[in-house]
Design a protein around this motif. Structure first.
Motif, PDB file in Angstrom:
ATOM      1  N   VAL A 183      54.447 -29.804   7.864  1.00 22.36           N
ATOM      2  CA  VAL A 183      53.724 -29.413   9.080  1.00 22.36           C
ATOM      3  C   VAL A 183      52.731 -28.297   8.761  1.00 22.36           C
ATOM      4  N   VAL A 184      51.524 -28.433   9.286  1.00 22.02           N
ATOM      5  CA  VAL A 184      50.499 -27.393   9.180  1.00 22.02           C
ATOM      6  C   VAL A 184      50.239 -26.835  10.572  1.00 22.02           C
ATOM      7  N   THR A 185      50.378 -25.528  10.736  1.00 18.14           N
ATOM      8  CA  THR A 185      50.096 -24.884  12.024  1.00 18.14           C
ATOM      9  C   THR A 185      48.870 -23.994  11.896  1.00 18.14           C
ATOM     10  N   GLU A 186      48.086 -23.919  12.985  1.00 18.00           N
ATOM     11  CA  GLU A 186      46.846 -23.144  12.981  1.00 18.00           C
ATOM     12  C   GLU A 186      46.650 -22.468  14.327  1.00 18.00           C
ATOM     13  N   LEU A 187      46.044 -21.280  14.285  1.00 21.79           N
ATOM     14  CA  LEU A 187      45.730 -20.546  15.514  1.00 21.79           C
ATOM     15  C   LEU A 187      44.424 -19.789  15.302  1.00 21.79           C
ATOM     16  N   LEU A 188      43.502 -19.881  16.254  1.00 23.29           N
ATOM     17  CA  LEU A 188      42.240 -19.151  16.195  1.00 23.29           C
ATOM     18  C   LEU A 188      42.227 -18.146  17.331  1.00 23.29           C
ATOM     19  N   LEU A 189      42.273 -16.854  16.972  1.00 20.07           N
ATOM     20  CA  LEU A 189      42.352 -15.782  17.957  1.00 20.07           C
ATOM     21  C   LEU A 189      41.016 -15.046  18.065  1.00 20.07           C
ATOM     22  N   PRO A 190      40.495 -14.864  19.273  1.00 16.77           N
ATOM     23  CA  PRO A 190      39.275 -14.080  19.454  1.00 16.77           C
ATOM     24  C   PRO A 190      39.473 -12.642  19.001  1.00 16.77           C
ATOM     25  N   ARG A 191      38.376 -12.018  18.561  1.00 15.36           N
ATOM     26  CA  ARG A 191      38.473 -10.673  18.005  1.00 15.36           C
ATOM     27  C   ARG A 191      39.037  -9.668  19.005  1.00 15.36           C
ATOM     28  N   ASP A 192      38.704  -9.805  20.297  1.00 21.37           N
ATOM     29  CA  ASP A 192      39.198  -8.827  21.264  1.00 21.37           C
ATOM     30  C   ASP A 192      40.703  -8.918  21.428  1.00 21.37           C
ATOM     31  N   VAL A 193      41.255 -10.130  21.309  1.00 17.27           N
ATOM     32  CA  VAL A 193      42.712 -10.300  21.380  1.00 17.27           C
ATOM     33  C   VAL A 193      43.376  -9.658  20.161  1.00 17.27           C
ATOM     34  N   VAL A 194      42.784  -9.863  18.987  1.00 19.39           N
ATOM     35  CA  VAL A 194      43.318  -9.272  17.760  1.00 19.39           C
ATOM     36  C   VAL A 194      43.335  -7.744  17.861  1.00 19.39           C
ATOM     37  N   HIS A 195      42.227  -7.179  18.349  1.00 21.59           N
ATOM     38  CA  HIS A 195      42.137  -5.721  18.450  1.00 21.59           C
ATOM     39  C   HIS A 195      43.096  -5.166  19.497  1.00 21.59           C
ATOM     40  N   ARG A 196      43.129  -5.808  20.669  1.00 17.75           N
ATOM     41  CA  ARG A 196      43.898  -5.251  21.784  1.00 17.75           C
ATOM     42  C   ARG A 196      45.402  -5.402  21.603  1.00 17.75           C
ATOM     43  N   TYR A 197      45.829  -6.566  21.120  1.00 12.28           N
ATOM     44  CA  TYR A 197      47.266  -6.846  21.113  1.00 12.28           C
ATOM     45  C   TYR A 197      47.928  -6.719  19.741  1.00 12.28           C
ATOM     46  N   LEU A 198      47.127  -6.803  18.660  1.00  6.96           N
ATOM     47  CA  LEU A 198      47.692  -6.630  17.328  1.00  6.96           C
ATOM     48  C   LEU A 198      47.271  -5.297  16.709  1.00  6.96           C
ATOM     49  N   HIS A 199      46.353  -4.586  17.389  1.00  7.62           N
ATOM     50  CA  HIS A 199      45.927  -3.262  16.947  1.00  7.62           C
ATOM     51  C   HIS A 199      45.373  -3.286  15.521  1.00  7.62           C
ATOM     52  N   THR A 200      44.663  -4.355  15.195  1.00 11.88           N
ATOM     53  CA  THR A 200      44.109  -4.492  13.858  1.00 11.88           C
ATOM     54  C   THR A 200      42.865  -5.361  13.940  1.00 11.88           C
ATOM     55  N   SER A 201      42.405  -5.884  12.815  1.00 13.20           N
ATOM     56  CA  SER A 201      41.221  -6.743  12.792  1.00 13.20           C
ATOM     57  C   SER A 201      41.492  -7.980  11.960  1.00 13.20           C
ATOM     58  N   ALA A 202      40.659  -9.003  12.176  1.00 12.36           N
ATOM     59  CA  ALA A 202      40.784 -10.225  11.383  1.00 12.36           C
ATOM     60  C   ALA A 202      40.561  -9.921   9.903  1.00 12.36           C
ATOM     61  N   ALA A 203      39.611  -9.055   9.615  1.00 11.23           N
ATOM     62  CA  ALA A 203      39.317  -8.710   8.227  1.00 11.23           C
ATOM     63  C   ALA A 203      40.513  -8.049   7.548  1.00 11.23           C
ATOM     64  N   ALA A 204      41.197  -7.158   8.267  1.00 10.88           N
ATOM     65  CA  ALA A 204      42.351  -6.462   7.692  1.00 10.88           C
ATOM     66  C   ALA A 204      43.497  -7.427   7.407  1.00 10.88           C
ATOM     67  N   ILE A 205      43.748  -8.341   8.333  1.00 14.00           N
ATOM     68  CA  ILE A 205      44.826  -9.313   8.129  1.00 14.00           C
ATOM     69  C   ILE A 205      44.480 -10.256   6.988  1.00 14.00           C
ATOM     70  N   ALA A 206      43.225 -10.724   6.928  1.00 16.57           N
ATOM     71  CA  ALA A 206      42.811 -11.628   5.857  1.00 16.57           C
ATOM     72  C   ALA A 206      42.935 -10.956   4.492  1.00 16.57           C
ATOM     73  N   GLU A 207      42.527  -9.680   4.410  1.00 12.91           N
ATOM     74  CA  GLU A 207      42.628  -8.964   3.140  1.00 12.91           C
ATOM     75  C   GLU A 207      44.078  -8.761   2.730  1.00 12.91           C
ATOM     76  N   LEU A 208      44.925  -8.380   3.676  1.00 13.38           N
ATOM     77  CA  LEU A 208      46.340  -8.192   3.375  1.00 13.38           C
ATOM     78  C   LEU A 208      46.973  -9.496   2.914  1.00 13.38           C
ATOM     79  N   ASN A 209      46.613 -10.597   3.561  1.00 14.09           N
ATOM     80  CA  ASN A 209      47.192 -11.880   3.181  1.00 14.09           C
ATOM     81  C   ASN A 209      46.869 -12.227   1.728  1.00 14.09           C
TER      82      ASN A 209
END
Length: 354
Positions: A183-209
């Motif tokens: 199974v392959v799962t995928e989710l596309l989150l808008p930047r404002d959702v990432v900032h507001r609810y995860l307190h981070t950024s897409a760039a930070a998560i991608a780099e950490l991954n």
């Protein structure tokens, strides 16, 4: 000596709901998680809440479905082992007929082999309906092995299990060829959702991954696996739904991908070895039956559909927990604060501000 029968109680909670869509199921559902790691519940809940903020939620695509069992036979030398492999392959349709006599829900879908010295490993791949298929695959493999030993000259019995399956071990072959549901799962989150609810950024998560899951796992010698903690969600989900928990060994082999798409976060979890069933051993307990029913996995459907539904829900659950943890790890101190706060029996269930 009298046998004592007891049930080990593991704390369980329903978390969610999560929203998902795909080629198997489009639904909104809470999920049951049985675990002693109490921070897992709010962590998965956070990921689930994010899925509800996207129109189609988590996209879950079932790519493949098969259960495997390998047998081992011996020849005098490699040449005779090779001739035996050709002979077995030529009998494929006959072998499929033998399997159908073992169970009306078992079908032989592929046959592969490997030769090392004078040893011939035969890897049978089956579909097994709504069962996870351990016993069904072994029963079919036993019948096939009996027939092969009688019909193919120059070989003798080695073992009903040759470890080329591979069952409950971390191996490359399962990731390459698959075992269970892929199974392959995928989710596309808008930047404002990432900032507001995860307190981070897409760039930070991608780099950490990349740095943690890909490079870190590579340096550690991981086998076809690059993720933060698939095993946590899978074990909790498996215990709550009556699965063979040891299958999280191969089940937790999977790859997390995170991309910064102009500030939006593309997040994906690929799980090629999800071994789950909605019928069979472990499903007779009342709480398991109740949980499977509540998940919609005991409905009247075509054989195999309930198990595939269970697999995609499990995979979506994994994405929720994986995303939440990686987001927390981009913020110094957040992960440990959450564990200390929650595991000291605080009445709060917040993680990262939730």
């Amino acid at each position: 000596m009298n046998e004592t029968h007891a049930i080990a109680g593991v704390p369980m909670r329903w978390v969610g709901p999560l929203r998902m869509s795909g080629n198997v199921a489009s639904t909104e559902t809470e999920v049951p998680l049985a675990t002693y790691e109490s921070p897992l519940w709010p962590s998965v809940r956070r990921g689930a809440k994010l899925s509800m903020m996207v129109e189609n939620g988590i996209s879950a695509t079932l790519v493949d479905d098969r259960m495997t069992r390998s047998v081992l036979v011996k020849a005098d030398d490699a040449h005779n082992a090779y001739l035996a492999a050709l002979d077995v392959a030529a009998q494929l349709e006959e072998l499929r007929a033998i399997v159908r006599k073992c169970s009306r829900f078992t079908e032989l879908v592929a046959l592969r082999h490997e030769i090392t010295a004078n040893l011939l490993f035969l890897r049978f791949e089956f579909t097994t309906g709504d069962a996870s298929g351990h016993n069904m695959a072994t029963l079919a493999a036993d019948a096939l092995l009996t027939h092969i030993l009688q019909s193919v000259p120059g070989i003798t019995y080695g073992s009903i299990s040759g470890n080329y399956c591979t069952d409950k071990k971390a191996t490359a072959i399962n990731g390459i060829l698959g075992r269970g549901k892929n199974v392959v799962t995928e989710l596309l989150l808008p930047r404002d959702v990432v900032h507001r609810y995860l307190h981070t950024s897409a760039a930070a998560i991608a780099e950490l991954n990349v740095n943690k899951n890909l490079i870190g796992t590579l340096l550690a010698g991981g086998i076809r696996s690059a993720n933060a903690h698939y095993a946590n969600m899978l074990l909790a989900f498996y215990l709550a739904t009556g699965q063979d928990a040891a299958n999280i060994v191969e089940g937790s082999q999977g790859v997390t991908v995170a991309e910064d798409r102009d500030g939006d976060l593309y997040f994906s979890c690929t799980l090629p070895n999800l071994i789950v069933g909605s019928v069979g051993n472990g499903k007779g307990l009342d709480f398991v039956e109740e949980n499977l029913t509540r998940l919609g996995c005991r409905a009247e459907r075509e054989p195999g559909e309930n198990a595939r539904r269970l697999a995609v829900i499990a995979a979506a659950t994994v994405l929720c927990g994986e995303l939440s943890l990686l987001a927390a790890q981009t913020n110094p101190g957040e992960l440990m604060r959450a564990h200390v706060h929650l595991e000291r029996k605080s009445t709060s269930t917040t993680v990262g501000g939730w």
